[in-house]
Scaffold this motif. Structure first.
Motif, short mmCIF file in Angstrom:
data_model
loop_
_atom_site.label_atom_id
_atom_site.label_comp_id
_atom_site.label_asym_id
_atom_site.label_seq_id
_atom_site.Cartn_x
_atom_site.Cartn_y
_atom_site.Cartn_z
N ALA A 112 0.78 -1.16 -0.02
CA ALA A 112 -0.06 0.03 0.05
C ALA A 112 0.82 1.43 0.15
CB ALA A 112 -1.00 0.10 1.10
N VAL A 113 0.26 2.35 -0.73
CA VAL A 113 1.02 3.68 -0.81
C VAL A 113 0.33 4.45 -0.43
CG1 VAL A 113 2.39 5.09 -2.19
CG2 VAL A 113 2.53 2.60 -2.54
N TYR A 114 0.68 5.42 0.65
CA TYR A 114 -0.27 6.68 1.09
C TYR A 114 0.47 8.01 1.01
CZ TYR A 114 -2.53 2.89 3.70
OH TYR A 114 -3.08 1.63 3.79
N VAL A 115 -0.62 8.85 0.43
CA VAL A 115 -0.03 10.46 0.42
C VAL A 115 -0.57 10.88 1.73
CG1 VAL A 115 -0.31 12.58 -0.91
CG2 VAL A 115 -0.06 10.49 -1.92
N VAL A 116 0.44 11.57 2.70
CA VAL A 116 0.24 11.98 3.83
C VAL A 116 0.50 13.55 3.92
CG1 VAL A 116 1.12 11.95 6.27
CG2 VAL A 116 1.01 9.77 5.15
N GLY A 117 -0.56 14.21 4.24
CA GLY A 117 -0.13 15.54 4.47
C GLY A 117 0.42 16.08 5.65
N ILE A 118 1.58 16.78 5.36
CA ILE A 118 2.29 17.14 6.46
C ILE A 118 2.33 18.82 6.27
CG2 ILE A 118 4.69 17.32 7.62
CD1 ILE A 118 3.38 14.52 7.53
N ASP A 119 2.24 19.28 7.62
CA ASP A 119 1.99 20.91 7.37
C ASP A 119 3.38 21.52 7.24
OD1 ASP A 119 1.44 23.35 7.85
OD2 ASP A 119 0.69 23.37 9.84
N ALA A 120 3.28 22.53 6.47
CA ALA A 120 4.57 23.12 6.04
C ALA A 120 5.60 23.65 7.36
CB ALA A 120 4.39 24.24 4.63
N HIS A 121 4.64 24.06 8.16
CA HIS A 121 5.28 24.57 9.34
C HIS A 121 5.69 23.67 10.56
CE1 HIS A 121 4.45 28.69 7.69
NE2 HIS A 121 3.31 28.30 7.53
N ALA A 122 5.51 22.38 10.16
CA ALA A 122 5.80 21.27 11.28
C ALA A 122 7.48 21.14 11.39
CB ALA A 122 5.49 20.05 10.75
#
Length: 292
Positions: A112-122
């Motif tokens: 499985a492959v997931y696109v995970v959203g990471i905040d740019a300010h993390a």
């Protein structure tokens, strides 16, 4: 003549014959203590005075008693900056190719492959902690969207797996690729456990207004030793009775406006975590099908 007899290391030249004004030039040779060499200087008077006590020091070459220019002193070979840490920088093309190959190998070996959203300010610390908490055999890759799209393939001819190009179209800036063989429930549990408040960075839009009122600051958070650090943040502080006093009101954050580097640092000093690290699944590729 009297000056020559009293000070043998000083030589004076005859003043230049100019109709408007005259200059007095003195060449003084100073003895160096270590190598016993002479360092020349020039004393030039910009006025028409004949006394050397009104001369000013200027750089350049010295003049001999007869007016000829002396050569400059050789530059010291010791005055060189030597870097104590020497690292070989990897070429840009080689770094990009190795990144693409590593991402392709991790995607090909996962179910499985997931696109995970990471905040740019993390902050990077939270991202590293999330990567360490993933199930065994999983990989979390963050990088430029162009390289990630190139690695996964954005067309039917270049896609690594059938139907993967639909997942590639959803990749944007700030997204990460999570390749794993673990079930989705375990992945969602790891992402939910990673949610935590953290200190905001510069550019983050403040959710509320924070203002410091004039008066004495908390000595536990702001000791007198922080006076110089707060001055660098343009805080109007002064030392009074072994305490820091805020001379005027200072706004740490304004609701709806991005934080400046000084404001973000001040919120960190106040121990106010206004940003939340919250990774979410944007798209998923499981069993040849792309789902939300």
């Amino acid at each position: 003549n009297d000056a020559r007899r009293e000070r043998p290391n000083e030589y004076s030249c005859a003043p230049s014959e100019q109709p408007a004004r005259r200059q007095v030039i003195c060449c003084i040779h100073l003895q160096r203590a270590k190598n016993n060499t002479r360092s020349p200087f020039i004393l030039i008077s910009p006025t028409a005075l004949n006394t050397p006590r009104h001369c000013v020091l200027t750089g350049g070459c010295a003049l001999s008693p007869r007016g000829a220019a002396l050569p400059k002193m050789p530059s010291s070979k010791r005055a060189k900056k030597v870097s104590l840490t020497k690292t070989k920088k990897k070429p840009a093309a080689e770094a990009r190719s190795s990144y693409v190959d590593a991402l392709r190998s991790s995607v090909e070996g996962a179910d499985a492959v997931y696109v995970v959203g990471i905040d740019a300010h993390a902050r990077p610390t939270k991202f590293k902690a999330l990567r360490a908490s993933l199930p065994g055999g999983s990989s979390l890759t963050l990088g430029k969207k162009t390289l990630m799209r190139l690695a996964l393939g954005d067309s039917e001819e270049t896609e690594l797996k059938p139907g993967l190009r639909t997942l590639t179209e959803a990749i944007e800036g700030g997204h990460a690729i999570l390749a794993t063989s673990a079930p989705r429930s375990d992945v969602e549990a790891c992402l939910a456990a990673a949610v935590a408040p953290e200190f905001a960075t510069a550019g983050f839009v403040a959710p509320a207004t924070v203002r410091l009122e004039r008066g004495p600051l908390d000595a536990a958070k702001f000791p007198v030793s922080m006076h110089a650090a707060l001055k660098k943040l343009d805080l109007p502080v002064e030392v009074s009775d072994s305490k820091l006093d805020l001379v005027d009101d200072w706004r740490c954050a304004t609701a709806g406006r991005p934080l400046t580097p000084a404001q973000a640092k001040m919120l960190e000093h106040l121990d106010m975590r206004v940003h939340e690290f919250k990774p979410v699944i944007v798209k998923a590729y499981v069993g040849g099908a792309v789902t939300a």
